[in-house]
Design a protein around this motif. Structure first.
Motif, PDB file in Angstrom:
ATOM      1  N   GLU A   1      32.178  45.008  44.994  1.00 50.74           N
ATOM      2  CA  GLU A   1      32.857  44.609  43.729  1.00 50.74           C
ATOM      3  C   GLU A   1      32.519  43.183  43.463  1.00 50.74           C
ATOM      4  N   VAL A   2      31.845  43.013  42.094  1.00 48.63           N
ATOM      5  CA  VAL A   2      31.602  41.494  41.839  1.00 48.63           C
ATOM      6  C   VAL A   2      32.584  41.088  40.853  1.00 48.63           C
ATOM      7  N   LYS A   3      32.729  39.694  41.152  1.00 42.56           N
ATOM      8  CA  LYS A   3      33.624  39.104  40.354  1.00 42.56           C
ATOM      9  C   LYS A   3      33.026  37.872  39.560  1.00 42.56           C
ATOM     10  N   ASN A   4      33.580  37.543  38.466  1.00 44.51           N
ATOM     11  CA  ASN A   4      33.270  36.456  37.663  1.00 44.51           C
ATOM     12  C   ASN A   4      31.984  36.856  36.661  1.00 44.51           C
ATOM     13  N   VAL A   5      32.125  38.133  36.412  1.00 39.53           N
ATOM     14  CA  VAL A   5      30.868  38.661  35.261  1.00 39.53           C
ATOM     15  C   VAL A   5      31.460  38.836  33.991  1.00 39.53           C
ATOM     16  N   ASN A   6      31.281  37.761  33.268  1.00 43.72           N
ATOM     17  CA  ASN A   6      31.977  37.619  31.973  1.00 43.72           C
ATOM     18  C   ASN A   6      31.099  38.101  30.563  1.00 43.72           C
ATOM     19  N   SER A   7      29.925  38.708  30.596  1.00 46.78           N
ATOM     20  CA  SER A   7      29.198  39.054  29.406  1.00 46.78           C
ATOM     21  C   SER A   7      28.296  40.159  30.122  1.00 46.78           C
TER      22      SER A   7
END
Length: 264
Positions: free
Chosen positions: A1-7
């Protein structure tokens, strides 16, 4: 799981990085563990945030205080009948009315255009003509003026009136487009715009016959060829009458009258 992917760009970069990282980890004899990682946009890398020991850590658990919800067929039917017409259904209805796929898709994409189309067809306008006007001349006008159709005075009744004028020969197909632009610009109804812009066609049989006779007299050779069965001079003679009337004569009446006089 990867967080802070905003685009979407970050998503792509994070996936590419993780593919490379996990391949390198496995090929070096390591093991990919379940964890949450942080995406760093500046470095283009992911870093560990916290580990997940079991897959259950990602699972949603049932809330014990929520009672079971039973949805009966009556409730389902009530909800179904309260829903608005869905886009796919509208598109099929437009196609069945006689418009092409591109026009149908445009009418579905803009609900206000679709509403005007429905009103016009319900009022008696030809579906194909109304659809072409709305997705052609009307959309072109809206783009030029940077306006939504809801901010114009155009109504379904205007489309019906303009179609009737075209059908009755009061305006030509070219003039109808100019009239429509006038209506969109707030100049009034199709009838009033056509009169104000001097676009009403001459449909008086006596006036048209006099102009036809004048064209025949001025071009006897062309008329004789028409009488002999050559259809080519017809367009020329119609053009002469349109020229003498300033483009206001009903071309259908002119053509019919020439054929009648030629015995064609």
């Amino acid at each position: 799981e990867v967080k802070n992917v905003n685009s979407l760009r970050s998503l792509q970069r994070a996936i590419v990085y993780e593919i490379d990282r996990q391949i390198e980890l496995l090929e070096s004899g390591g093991e990919v563990v379940q964890e949450t990682r942080h995406w760093n946009e500046d470095t283009g890398r992911t870093t560990p945030m916290r580990s997940k020991e079991d897959s259950e850590d990602y699972r949603y658990f049932q809330e014990p205080d929520l009672v079971p919800l039973h949805i009966g067929p009556e409730w389902q039917e009530r909800i179904r009948t309260s829903l608005p017409e869905l886009p796919a259904t509208r598109r099929e209805r437009y196609l069945e009315a006689g418009v092409d796929e591109v026009t149908a898709s445009s009418l579905v994409a803009d609900e206000d255009l679709g509403r005007l189309f429905d009103q016009a067809v319900a009022g008696g306008a030809d579906a194909k003509t109304a659809g072409n006007w709305l997705t052609g001349e009307v959309v072109a006008y809206l783009r030029r003026e940077d306006l939504p159709v809801a901010d114009t005075p155009l109504t379904g009744d205007h489309i019906v009136e303009l179609h009737r004028m075209l059908d009755e020969g009061k305006v030509s197909a070219t003039a109808a487009k100019e009239v429509l632009a006038g209506v969109l610009g707030g100049e009034g109804t199709p009838e009033s715009v056509a009169e104000a812009r001097d676009l009403v066609q001459v449909s008086d049989a006596g006036i048209i016959e006099a102009e036809v006779d004048a064209a025949i007299a001025a071009n006897p050779d062309a008329f004789e060829r028409l009488q002999a069965g050559d259809g080519k001079p017809l367009g020329f003679l119609v053009g002469q009458v349109m020229k003498s009337t300033g483009g206001k004569a009903d071309p259908r009446m002119v053509s019919d009258l020439l054929r009648k006089k030629a015995g064609a």
